[in-house]
Motif scaffolding. Sequence first.
Motif, mmCIF file in Angstrom:
data_model
loop_
_atom_site.group_PDB
_atom_site.id
_atom_site.type_symbol
_atom_site.label_atom_id
_atom_site.label_comp_id
_atom_site.label_asym_id
_atom_site.label_seq_id
_atom_site.Cartn_x
_atom_site.Cartn_y
_atom_site.Cartn_z
ATOM 1 N N GLU A 153 40.899 40.032 43.741
ATOM 2 C CA GLU A 153 40.301 41.109 44.513
ATOM 3 C C GLU A 153 40.254 42.423 43.735
ATOM 4 O O GLU A 153 39.372 43.259 43.964
ATOM 5 C CB GLU A 153 41.083 41.318 45.823
ATOM 6 C CG GLU A 153 41.007 40.124 46.767
ATOM 7 C CD GLU A 153 41.753 40.392 48.062
ATOM 8 O OE1 GLU A 153 42.311 41.506 48.221
ATOM 9 O OE2 GLU A 153 41.773 39.485 48.912
ATOM 10 N N ARG A 211 36.219 37.559 39.948
ATOM 11 C CA ARG A 211 35.902 37.279 41.350
ATOM 12 C C ARG A 211 35.726 35.792 41.590
ATOM 13 O O ARG A 211 36.026 35.301 42.681
ATOM 14 C CB ARG A 211 34.663 38.068 41.771
ATOM 15 C CG ARG A 211 34.988 39.545 41.996
ATOM 16 C CD ARG A 211 33.821 40.362 42.417
ATOM 17 N NE ARG A 211 34.253 41.707 42.807
ATOM 18 C CZ ARG A 211 33.472 42.758 42.860
ATOM 19 N NH1 ARG A 211 32.184 42.650 42.547
ATOM 20 N NH2 ARG A 211 33.950 43.940 43.230
ATOM 21 N N ALA A 237 39.372 43.053 40.770
ATOM 22 C CA ALA A 237 38.603 42.869 39.541
ATOM 23 C C ALA A 237 38.130 44.192 38.930
ATOM 24 O O ALA A 237 38.248 44.386 37.709
ATOM 25 C CB ALA A 237 37.416 41.944 39.809
ATOM 26 N N SER A 262 38.893 34.594 42.483
ATOM 27 C CA SER A 262 39.408 35.228 43.716
ATOM 28 C C SER A 262 40.371 36.373 43.433
ATOM 29 O O SER A 262 41.327 36.606 44.176
ATOM 30 C CB SER A 262 40.099 34.177 44.609
ATOM 31 O OG SER A 262 39.195 33.148 44.968
#
Length: 380
Positions: A237, A232, A239, A235
Amino acid sequence: MSLPSPAPPSFRPLTWPLLAVGTAAFFTLGVVQAMYGPAFGLFQARYDVPTATVGLIASAHFLGSAAAPLPMGALLRRVSVRAGTSWSLLVLALGMVGVVLAPAWPLAVAAALVGGLGLGGVSACLNAAYASVGARAVNLVNAVFGVGSMLSPLLVAGLGAGGPGGPFLSVVMLCALALGAGRVWGVPEMAVHTATRPAGRSGVQVGLFAALLVCYVGMEAGYGAWMVRLLRLQSVEAAPLVLSLFWGALTAGRVLMGLWGARLAPPAVVLACAAVLTVCAALSAVPGVAPAAFVLAGLALAPVFGTVLAWVSATLSARLVPPLLVAGSLGGALAPALLGTLLAGGGPGAVAAGLGTLAALMGLFTVLVGRATPAATLPT
């Protein structure tokens, strides 16, 4: 109560009767090990405990599971694996019933501790037994543990509408199935292997094996605890999906090792895994590459645990497996906290360095234990 088991030959071929109780029991252990976290909301609703307190029930469970292998290892000098397994399954089932029926929060936490003791006892008995059979067997049954862990959140979601009773009583039923599998197909006893080793070196070997397992468990726990946060920060999304793929790769790798890796030399397997894990750790801090690196890390971690336990059994004694499980748990206790400190102080790059250091140390200890240990043929 004990489960009937056929007398163990030295090197037994892998058959369904041999693997049946391990498959049932390790699936059960995987389910309960991963059940507490998804059930936190159910406990909060039932006992009206705050978020800061609800984690105590999982901590009690893990404390019990970490404490059980050492006394069980000593007990296995006096009782059979089948007796230790069956009584531990009963203790696990008793703990789960206590979690369901406890009228107050402290009693539910105490019941989770009891269940954890049962889980740790089953793990100690069966890991020792299957490690003595060989790398294939111990990797396959531990792969089933991963399947149970992956399905556990679905059981909580599907059976938790009325509170924790449904999910945790399902564990009681799984314990009964594992007991039934042992009664029908038997429980493997520890095979005795005679290995020639230099006098006075066994203590050194045990210490090196323990250090190796500390590094391995530390990496497994560290990746599991911090992967989502690291992704995360980059970045990513998806994860949580990457974390699921990591555990899926860990499970698949153990299956592959169980099917085709039996004739590979243990030092070579573990050293190759350490090399791949060192590369994966370095790539985990690179945006865009990190998700693939994390999944590959799961695949590289997969063969290590079972291969090391089989290596210990073939060169020293399967009776050392339970205390070595306790030693390995130190890595699981220390590594997540250490990696969190590194993340706070140095960011994702520091975590990558920490994971890489553990991988490099695992490789070093593998080389050292290989030098201290004579060549041994592992049962397949």
